[in-house]
Every structure is written in C-alpha cells, then in structure tokens.
Design a protein around this motif. Structure first.
Motif, PDB file in Angstrom:
ATOM      1  N   LEU A   2      -7.970 -94.219  44.941  1.00 24.42           N
ATOM      2  CA  LEU A   2      -6.910 -94.330  45.942  1.00 24.42           C
ATOM      3  C   LEU A   2      -7.182 -95.523  46.857  1.00 24.42           C
ATOM      4  CD1 LEU A   2      -6.488 -90.549  46.823  1.00 24.42           C
ATOM      5  CD2 LEU A   2      -5.100 -91.947  45.288  1.00 24.42           C
ATOM      6  N   PRO A   3      -6.138 -96.214  47.282  1.00 20.19           N
ATOM      7  CA  PRO A   3      -6.326 -97.463  48.037  1.00 20.19           C
ATOM      8  C   PRO A   3      -6.777 -97.216  49.472  1.00 20.19           C
ATOM      9  CG  PRO A   3      -3.988 -96.942  47.856  1.00 20.19           C
ATOM     10  CD  PRO A   3      -4.711 -95.945  47.008  1.00 20.19           C
ATOM     11  N   GLY A   4      -7.686 -98.045  49.935  1.00 19.40           N
ATOM     12  CA  GLY A   4      -8.084 -98.016  51.337  1.00 19.40           C
ATOM     13  C   GLY A   4      -8.665 -96.685  51.764  1.00 19.40           C
ATOM     14  N   SER A   5      -8.324 -96.275  52.974  1.00 21.29           N
ATOM     15  CA  SER A   5      -8.767 -94.992  53.510  1.00 21.29           C
ATOM     16  C   SER A   5      -7.545 -94.149  53.831  1.00 21.29           C
ATOM     17  CB  SER A   5      -9.621 -95.200  54.760  1.00 21.29           C
ATOM     18  OG  SER A   5      -8.899 -95.948  55.730  1.00 21.29           O
ATOM     19  N   GLY A   6      -7.762 -92.840  53.967  1.00 22.04           N
ATOM     20  CA  GLY A   6      -6.601 -91.984  54.158  1.00 22.04           C
ATOM     21  C   GLY A   6      -6.965 -90.624  54.721  1.00 22.04           C
ATOM     22  N   ILE A   7      -6.014 -89.715  54.619  1.00 24.92           N
ATOM     23  CA  ILE A   7      -6.162 -88.355  55.126  1.00 24.92           C
ATOM     24  C   ILE A   7      -5.946 -87.375  53.988  1.00 24.92           C
ATOM     25  CG2 ILE A   7      -5.297 -86.617  56.760  1.00 24.92           C
ATOM     26  CD1 ILE A   7      -4.242 -88.941  58.479  1.00 24.92           C
ATOM     27  N   ILE A   8      -6.812 -86.374  53.905  1.00 25.49           N
ATOM     28  CA  ILE A   8      -6.650 -85.264  52.970  1.00 25.49           C
ATOM     29  C   ILE A   8      -6.321 -84.038  53.826  1.00 25.49           C
ATOM     30  CG2 ILE A   8      -7.756 -83.802  51.237  1.00 25.49           C
ATOM     31  CD1 ILE A   8      -9.653 -86.241  50.723  1.00 25.49           C
ATOM     32  N   TYR A   9      -5.097 -83.552  53.735  1.00 25.25           N
ATOM     33  CA  TYR A   9      -4.676 -82.417  54.547  1.00 25.25           C
ATOM     34  C   TYR A   9      -4.952 -81.098  53.822  1.00 25.25           C
ATOM     35  CZ  TYR A   9      -2.223 -85.075  58.167  1.00 25.25           C
ATOM     36  OH  TYR A   9      -1.918 -85.903  59.226  1.00 25.25           O
ATOM     37  N   THR A  10      -5.401 -80.097  54.583  1.00 22.02           N
ATOM     38  CA  THR A  10      -5.579 -78.748  54.079  1.00 22.02           C
ATOM     39  C   THR A  10      -4.807 -77.784  54.964  1.00 22.02           C
ATOM     40  OG1 THR A  10      -7.527 -78.220  55.404  1.00 22.02           O
ATOM     41  CG2 THR A  10      -7.903 -79.364  53.312  1.00 22.02           C
ATOM     42  N   LEU A  11      -4.592 -76.561  54.470  1.00 26.54           N
ATOM     43  CA  LEU A  11      -3.833 -75.580  55.238  1.00 26.54           C
ATOM     44  C   LEU A  11      -4.695 -74.769  56.183  1.00 26.54           C
ATOM     45  CD1 LEU A  11      -1.311 -74.199  52.568  1.00 26.54           C
ATOM     46  CD2 LEU A  11      -1.044 -76.114  54.147  1.00 26.54           C
ATOM     47  N   THR A  12      -6.007 -74.723  55.937  1.00 28.59           N
ATOM     48  CA  THR A  12      -6.886 -73.902  56.773  1.00 28.59           C
ATOM     49  C   THR A  12      -8.136 -74.674  57.155  1.00 28.59           C
ATOM     50  OG1 THR A  12      -8.152 -72.947  54.933  1.00 28.59           O
ATOM     51  CG2 THR A  12      -6.106 -71.822  55.549  1.00 28.59           C
ATOM     52  N   VAL A  13      -8.775 -74.207  58.222  1.00 32.93           N
ATOM     53  CA  VAL A  13     -10.029 -74.813  58.671  1.00 32.93           C
ATOM     54  C   VAL A  13     -11.100 -74.640  57.605  1.00 32.93           C
ATOM     55  CG1 VAL A  13     -11.852 -74.672  60.418  1.00 32.93           C
ATOM     56  CG2 VAL A  13      -9.449 -74.453  61.101  1.00 32.93           C
ATOM     57  N   ALA A  14     -11.165 -73.436  57.008  1.00 36.20           N
ATOM     58  CA  ALA A  14     -12.188 -73.178  55.991  1.00 36.20           C
ATOM     59  C   ALA A  14     -12.051 -74.150  54.820  1.00 36.20           C
ATOM     60  CB  ALA A  14     -12.080 -71.732  55.497  1.00 36.20           C
ATOM     61  N   ALA A  15     -10.813 -74.380  54.384  1.00 34.03           N
ATOM     62  CA  ALA A  15     -10.600 -75.297  53.261  1.00 34.03           C
ATOM     63  C   ALA A  15     -11.025 -76.717  53.612  1.00 34.03           C
ATOM     64  CB  ALA A  15      -9.135 -75.270  52.834  1.00 34.03           C
ATOM     65  N   ALA A  16     -10.775 -77.138  54.852  1.00 37.90           N
ATOM     66  CA  ALA A  16     -11.179 -78.493  55.265  1.00 37.90           C
ATOM     67  C   ALA A  16     -12.688 -78.659  55.123  1.00 37.90           C
ATOM     68  CB  ALA A  16     -10.741 -78.759  56.704  1.00 37.90           C
ATOM     69  N   HIS A  17     -13.447 -77.674  55.561  1.00 34.03           N
ATOM     70  CA  HIS A  17     -14.907 -77.778  55.485  1.00 34.03           C
ATOM     71  C   HIS A  17     -15.401 -77.663  54.043  1.00 34.03           C
ATOM     72  CE1 HIS A  17     -15.981 -77.965  59.746  1.00 34.03           C
ATOM     73  NE2 HIS A  17     -14.909 -77.228  59.955  1.00 34.03           N
ATOM     74  N   GLU A  18     -14.783 -76.791  53.256  1.00 40.46           N
ATOM     75  CA  GLU A  18     -15.207 -76.650  51.862  1.00 40.46           C
ATOM     76  C   GLU A  18     -14.985 -77.943  51.078  1.00 40.46           C
ATOM     77  OE1 GLU A  18     -12.894 -73.322  50.636  1.00 40.46           O
ATOM     78  OE2 GLU A  18     -14.569 -71.936  50.824  1.00 40.46           O
ATOM     79  N   ILE A  19     -13.784 -78.514  51.234  1.00 40.62           N
ATOM     80  CA  ILE A  19     -13.447 -79.719  50.469  1.00 40.62           C
ATOM     81  C   ILE A  19     -14.277 -80.897  50.945  1.00 40.62           C
ATOM     82  CG2 ILE A  19     -11.593 -81.356  49.980  1.00 40.62           C
ATOM     83  CD1 ILE A  19      -9.661 -78.954  50.091  1.00 40.62           C
ATOM     84  N   ALA A  20     -14.466 -81.023  52.261  1.00 36.19           N
ATOM     85  CA  ALA A  20     -15.300 -82.112  52.775  1.00 36.19           C
ATOM     86  C   ALA A  20     -16.724 -81.986  52.255  1.00 36.19           C
ATOM     87  CB  ALA A  20     -15.289 -82.108  54.301  1.00 36.19           C
ATOM     88  N   GLY A  21     -17.247 -80.759  52.188  1.00 35.14           N
ATOM     89  CA  GLY A  21     -18.595 -80.556  51.663  1.00 35.14           C
ATOM     90  C   GLY A  21     -18.701 -80.951  50.204  1.00 35.14           C
ATOM     91  N   TYR A  22     -17.708 -80.558  49.400  1.00 34.19           N
ATOM     92  CA  TYR A  22     -17.723 -80.905  47.981  1.00 34.19           C
ATOM     93  C   TYR A  22     -17.634 -82.420  47.778  1.00 34.19           C
ATOM     94  CZ  TYR A  22     -15.925 -81.762  43.298  1.00 34.19           C
ATOM     95  OH  TYR A  22     -15.735 -82.278  42.032  1.00 34.19           O
ATOM     96  N   LEU A  23     -16.706 -83.051  48.480  1.00 36.79           N
ATOM     97  CA  LEU A  23     -16.543 -84.500  48.309  1.00 36.79           C
ATOM     98  C   LEU A  23     -17.790 -85.256  48.778  1.00 36.79           C
ATOM     99  CD1 LEU A  23     -12.824 -84.905  49.455  1.00 36.79           C
ATOM    100  CD2 LEU A  23     -13.707 -84.965  47.111  1.00 36.79           C
ATOM    101  N   SER A  24     -18.427 -84.771  49.816  1.00 33.03           N
ATOM    102  CA  SER A  24     -19.691 -85.384  50.257  1.00 33.03           C
ATOM    103  C   SER A  24     -20.755 -85.243  49.176  1.00 33.03           C
ATOM    104  CB  SER A  24     -20.167 -84.735  51.559  1.00 33.03           C
ATOM    105  OG  SER A  24     -19.276 -85.011  52.620  1.00 33.03           O
ATOM    106  N   ASP A  25     -20.819 -84.068  48.544  1.00 32.77           N
ATOM    107  CA  ASP A  25     -21.761 -83.868  47.440  1.00 32.77           C
ATOM    108  C   ASP A  25     -21.508 -84.864  46.314  1.00 32.77           C
ATOM    109  OD1 ASP A  25     -22.837 -81.757  48.827  1.00 32.77           O
ATOM    110  OD2 ASP A  25     -21.852 -80.192  47.632  1.00 32.77           O
ATOM    111  N   ARG A  26     -20.243 -85.265  46.148  1.00 36.64           N
ATOM    112  CA  ARG A  26     -19.879 -86.219  45.095  1.00 36.64           C
ATOM    113  C   ARG A  26     -20.134 -87.664  45.534  1.00 36.64           C
ATOM    114  NH1 ARG A  26     -16.080 -84.663  41.170  1.00 36.64           N
ATOM    115  NH2 ARG A  26     -16.440 -86.788  40.440  1.00 36.64           N
ATOM    116  N   GLY A  27     -20.605 -87.859  46.744  1.00 32.42           N
ATOM    117  CA  GLY A  27     -20.923 -89.204  47.200  1.00 32.42           C
ATOM    118  C   GLY A  27     -19.824 -89.914  47.953  1.00 32.42           C
ATOM    119  N   HIS A  28     -18.740 -89.222  48.266  1.00 31.88           N
ATOM    120  CA  HIS A  28     -17.649 -89.841  49.028  1.00 31.88           C
ATOM    121  C   HIS A  28     -17.933 -89.743  50.527  1.00 31.88           C
ATOM    122  CE1 HIS A  28     -15.166 -90.271  45.458  1.00 31.88           C
ATOM    123  NE2 HIS A  28     -15.329 -88.992  45.173  1.00 31.88           N
ATOM    124  N   ARG A  29     -17.538 -90.771  51.262  1.00 32.91           N
ATOM    125  CA  ARG A  29     -17.713 -90.784  52.721  1.00 32.91           C
ATOM    126  C   ARG A  29     -16.508 -90.101  53.373  1.00 32.91           C
ATOM    127  NH1 ARG A  29     -17.135 -95.638  54.569  1.00 32.91           N
ATOM    128  NH2 ARG A  29     -16.359 -96.501  52.622  1.00 32.91           N
TER     129      ARG A  29
END
Length: 697
Positions: A244-271
């Motif tokens: 995906l180009p540049g930087s952006g926002i990944i929206y979630t519907l819940t607080v729990a989902a935001a933390h889960e997805i951020a944790g997974y993407l961090s594990d994959r090496g994404h900032r």
C-alpha cells in the motif's frame, strides 16, 4: 473596482496567506464568505473533505476583524481538530486559542486575552456549552461580543446523523440567543438530505444559505476484499500492507481489535501503533505525530481517530470490519488522498460486524419508564444530584445515563447546575415516534452497508447516493468499475501465524477494589473493598469483543447449555500452565449458574481433573432470578443475596491449605465474582484465583 471586487481581492490575499501563493477561492467559498461578511447571514456548507471549509471561516474572520468585529467562536468536537486549526490560523496571522477539558489551568488567561481583544479565534469544545460556570458566566459574553460563530462538523447536531452528540443540540439555544447581525457558519463533509435539512432548520429555519457541492474524491480507489475468517483477514493485511502506498490508517470497530491487529502486524515487522479513546493523551499525540512524520506505516485505530486528523498525503485507508453506516464510512475514508493523486481504500468485512452493530444499537435512548423514573428522582429532591448519585437508582450504565441526561437537558426537562442535575418542572413528552424512526433509520443504514459490500456497481457512486449527492456518477476507479480486484489469496503460513496470534489465550481480569456509591444504606458497604475480601488478578480465555476468541465465545454463550468445546478447554489449560501464581491452586470451586449450569459445572470439574485438583463444590444460587442490570450499584444489589456456601463446601474450604480456583462462564461486571470471593473468604478460603471463559473487554 467595485466594492464587491475589492472585498474579493482582499479575501484572495487572506487565502494566499493561509494556503500559499497558488491558492484561489472557489466560487462557493466566495459565496459563503460574502454571505457572512457582507450579508451577515447564516450558512451551511456541505462539501467533501479537503474542499477548504476551514478556509471559509478563517478568511471571513480576517475580513470581519479588519472591520472591527469581535473574535470568531468555533465550536469544534475534537482536540486533534483544534490543534490543526490553531496551527493553520497561526500561519495566516490569526491568533487562535482554545478552551477544553485539557487546559483548564489556562482559561483565566485566555479569557483575559479575549477581553483585551488579542484573540481572533476562540475554539470551544461542545462539552463546554453545558458546563454550568462556562454556560452562565462566560458564554453569554462570548456570544454577545462574537464577530462570527462557527459550528464545525455540524452533522453532530442531528440525531439523524451517524455521529450525533447531545452536547451539540445545545447550539440551537445558543444560536437563538445571539444578537442580531452576528453571522453563523456551519460546516460538514458528511450529511445526507435529511441531516442537511435538520441542521439548516436548527441554524435559521428556512433562511439559512445552504451550499452543497459534489462529494467526488478523484484520488480514492475503493475496493472490498471478502475473506471468511478473522485470521485470514489480518493475514491478508499482513501480506499486503507493504504494497500500500505511503502511510495510512487501519480502522477497527473495537479497542480490542485495534490492539490485536497492531500486535500481529508488529510481529510481522510492520511499523504500526494502536490508537483508541482509551490511549493516554500523551501517547495519542505522539502516535499522531509519528504518522504525520511517516515514522509509522499505519495507525491501527478506532473511530477515535476520525474528524479533524489532517494528513493530506495519507496513501490508504483499510477497514477491518465495516462501520454500520455508509455515511460514517465515507467520512472516515475521506481522510485519505487529499494531497496525493491516488489513495487505496479497502474494506475487509467480517461476519462478526453485525454483532458489534447490535451492541452499539443497544446504547440507544432508554425506554420511557426509565426516563420517567429518573425525572421523578430529580423532582423528589431539593438539591442537585450528580450522575454518580443518580446511578444507583437508575438501571443504566454511566455512559447511557449521562447521554440521557444531556438529551433531557436539551429538551428542557432537566438542567445541569453546579453539583449535578436538577429537574426544571417543565412538561416533557417522550418522543417515541422520533426515537423509533431514528432506530429504523439505523437499521436501514446497516442494510445499505451490507449492500455496499456485495454491490457489483460503482462503489463510490453507491456511497455518494447514500449521501444524496445529485452529481453521483460512476467513478471509473473502483474495483467494480475497472474489473481489477485485489487478490483474495492468503498464504497458509500467514494464516497460521495470524490464527496463533488471535487465539493466543489469556486476558487478565482485575478484581473490583471499590464498592459502588449509593449502596451503603441498604447493603452496608462503601469505599474500598478490604484487601482480605478481594480476589487476586484472574484470567479469562478471551474478550467478547476480540476478533479471535470473541466470535466463538459469543456463539457459545448464546447457544443452548452445553459443554466447553475441546479446543477452548485446551486453551484454558495453556492459560493455567502459564499463570505465574504465587502458590499453586489447592482446589476448584464453581459458581452455580441458572442459565448455563452444565457448562459451568462440567468446565470446573474438567479443570480439576486435568490439574489433578480436588473439586470442592459449587456456590449455590438462591432466591428468584433477577433481571440483568446495567450499572454497578444495581448489579451489586441484584447479586448480593443470590449465592450461598453450602455446608459441605464450607467444611472443605476450612481444610484446604492453598488458593481456590473460582470458575465461572463469564465475568461481565465483576460483581458476581466479587460477592462469590467475599463468601468464600468469609468461609475460610485463603485466596481466590478467578478463572472464566469470557470477559466483555
């Protein structure tokens, strides 16, 4: 040169100071500015994100101030929006200040600057409008001396809108009391015809100037990628985020989902970083700045990062889970592509989205008997009652109670004063017909969002038609228009990694430490719960709002009474194996359940057998079942006398030398577990380790 031409030339110079040498006023911008400065009218501007609505009120401010007018008062909903607006105003030589809940220590100095004429723009959060001291002492002076009043994100005024806020409804009273000749500007990027009409009527009846433009966003490339499981959705995101180009926002519907997805993407090496309304203010500011500086690939955020966040070069918006309204969706995706030629907009819908929508729908305006009860309580006392003092007597949680009181305040039935709320004694009727119509509108919007996901026509045209944009036409850019769809394939390795992350068992459950206010007279408890009667920090398999275990847990608790599935039991065993308890449990006790007796009892017995622990027995439910309660005081009253320790369990507790593992199916408010802990400790238990399948969040 005519007077009108001279004024427009002056306005153009102001705009260039604000936006750069190449900036030129749009025709509708000039029409709005002229209406405000020359005609002193009230205007509603409905234009897409990035069109330049803020330029209208900043240029009008400069022109009005040059002609001796007072400061512009802007009602603005978000601190992030205020910060961006103040920065923009400073660049144009406009001195702007703000009063909000985060800078109360500066208010006296700011008001002195306003009084001295040193402030050109004062930004006010809508919540200030009903702060008694601000409303009664400060606001009348501001309104009387204002040169211009601006209502930003004006769709929040209307309860037909996707982001209705009761505090905004007070603006109707403010506007009605303005002295003649003070112009008013309302702006929004997301309003369909119903909301536009509602806001315009609240502005000035039939006299408001309404300027509504096309909502096309030529840089946005919309797409939907449908995948069957949550693990596959975030695995797809992990695989594709780098594309995906540049930087952006990944929206979630819940607080729990935001933390889960951020944790997974961090594990994959994404900032990436997680961002929600629960994030500490300093951390939120740092995350916003990191995204602005492109130090992050994405913020994984709830809708707390929405209106007002201004980064023109956002290259993508991804939604993991669909918002419940096409209007809300279009508002959020409008953050992207304002200063770049192409921005990717991708929706990854999930089957669990409807459950989350249903939860939000449960927060609608309360039924009439509950409202009447609240009014009777306020009318029966001769002193103000705070929200906290009302809560023990009204079966609503704090959020819904506060929202209801704000609506009643706007309707004139109650008034917020120093010390709390009082009844006004004015007649009030429950507008059931309107509330039912709003509820029906919400259901219609949810269905149109589901139709957006499956449509084979142009996606942008579909959304623009939901906003009643008469100029909506096929965009020629979305996946349906071009026939170029994002691949929906996901590698097995990524899916397995995502599934492992989402199904990582174990959520800490903190014990209740304070008794709720308002129960001392009937229950005899208040203040801090004695440490000797508190449980230790417990564990839950998962949150009901998780996108991993949440879907499975919601289904289990909604189904007929049954045993715990084997994979869930295995996950709980892993939690127990990783639990860093001070001492190993010496026995297992279950909390007797009326709704799921088989599930709870067999769950406890299985844990005892696997852990080679004695199953000591069950706390017995007594009395009649009570209806579900919604706040702490009501919930505590409802469970206070509903459990008892049978004699054989009491005997076993006195002879068990070690902690007790206390098992239940879910911890909802924590009060059942608190009372169960109290009973067991009073019967001789040394310490209590709560264990449950589910917790709300």
């Amino acid at each position: 040169m005519s007077t009108s031409d001279q004024l427009r030339d002056e306005a153009e110079r102001c705009l260039r100071a604000l936006a750069g040498d190449g900036a030129r006023l749009r025709d509708d911008q000039w029409t709005a500015i002229n209406a405000l400065v020359v005609e002193r009218r009230r205007a509603l501007v409905v234009q897409r994100t990035g069109w330049g609505k803020s330029a209208v009120y900043f240029v009008a401010t400069r022109l009005l101030r040059a002609r001796g007018a007072g400061p512009t008062v802007i009602v603005s909903p978000l601190l992030a929006l205020m910060r961006n607006q103040i920065d923009a105003a400073d660049r144009a030589g406009i001195h702007a200040r703000t009063v909000n809940s985060s800078n109360t220590g500066d208010w006296e100095q700011i008001f002195a600057e306003v009084e001295a004429g040193a402030v050109d723009v004062l930004l006010v959060s809508p919540e200030r409008l009903n702060n008694p001291e601000f409303r009664d002492l400060v606001l009348p002076k501001l309104a009387a001396g204002a040169g211009l009043v601006v209502v930003d994100e004006a769709h929040c005024i209307s309860d037909w809108g996707h982001d209705f806020r009761p505090d905004y409804r007070r603006l109707r009273t403010l506007l009605a009391e303005l002295p003649p000749g003070i112009p008013v500007l309302a702006t929004t990027a997301t309003a369909n015809s119903r909301v536009t009409q509602d806001v315009a009527e609240q502005l000035a009846g039939d006299d408001a100037l309404v300027l509504r433009g096309p909502l096309e966003r030529e840089s946005l490339h919309l797409a939907v990628v449908t995948l069957p499981t949550a693990a596959q959705r975030i695995a797809w995101l992990g695989d594709r985020l780098g594309e995906l180009p540049g930087s952006g926002i990944i929206y979630t519907l819940t607080v729990a989902a935001a933390h889960e997805i951020a944790g997974y993407l961090s594990d994959r090496g994404h900032r990436v970083a997680a961002y929600s309304g629960q994030t500490e203010q300093a951390e939120r500011l740092q995350h916003e700045q990191d995204l602005l500086d492109n130090n992050l690939k994405a913020l994984v955020a709830t809708s707390a990062l929405g209106m007002g966040f201004d980064k023109p070069d956002l290259g993508f918006i991804v939604h993991v889970g669909a918002p419940q309204s096409p209007v809300a969706y279009y508002q959020q995706i409008g953050r992207a592509g304002r200063g770049v030629d192409r921005a990717e907009v991708i929706l990854l819908p999930g089957r669990e989205d409807r459950d989350i929508w249903a939860y939000f729908a449960s927060l609608a305006f309360p039924p009439e008997p509950t409202v009447r009860q609240t009014l009777e309580i306020l009318q029966s006392t001769d002193r103000p009652l705070s929200t906290g003092a009302l809560e023990p007597h009204v079966d609503l949680n704090r959020t819904r109670l506060d929202m209801m009181l704000k609506v009643l305040d706007v309707d004139g039935a109650v008034r917020r004063v120093k010390g709390g709320w009082t009844a006004t004694g004015q007649p009030w009727s429950y507008d059931r017909e309107r509330y039912d119509r709003v509820t029906a509108e919400r259901r219609r919007e949810q269905q149109t969002m589901l139709d957006y996901i499956t449509t084979t026509t142009c996606r942008e045209e579909y959304l623009r038609r939901q906003l009643d944009d008469p100029d909506a036409t096929p965009c020629g850019r979305c996946d349906n228009c071009t026939g170029r769809h994002w691949p929906a394939d996901v590698t097995e390795k990524s899916t397995t990694q995502a599934r492992t992350r989402l199904h990582r068992p174990g959520v800490d459950v903190a014990p209740r430490r304070m008794w709720p206010a308002g129960v001392k007279d009937d229950l005899g408890v208040s203040g801090r719960i004695p440490p000797t009667l508190q449980a230790e920090t417990g564990r839950a398999l998962g949150r009901l709002t998780d996108i991993g275990w949440g879907t499975r847990l919601r289904a289990l608790l909604a189904a007929p009474d049954t045993d715990v599935p084997t994979d869930m039991l295995d996950a709980v065993v892993r939690i127990l194996a990783a639990w860093d308890w001070p001492a190993r449990p010496a026995g297992v006790v279950t909390i007797g359940s009326r709704s799921r007796p088989r599930l709870v009892t067999t769950f406890g017995r299985q844990i005892a057998e696997i852990g080679r622990l004695p199953y000591l027995g069950e706390l017995t439910p007594v009395g009649d079942p009570t209806p579900r309660r919604h706040n702490s005081a009501q919930r505590l009253r409802s469970v206070w006398h509903t459990l008892t320790v049978p004699p054989d369990l009491a005997t076993a507790l006195r002879t068990t030398p070690g902690p007790i593992l206390l098992v239940d199916d879910q911890i909802e408010t924590g009060w059942t577990m608190t009372i169960a802990t109290r009973l067991l400790k009073e019967s001789g238990a040394q310490s209590i380790l709560p264990l449950t399948l589910a917790t709300p969040n």
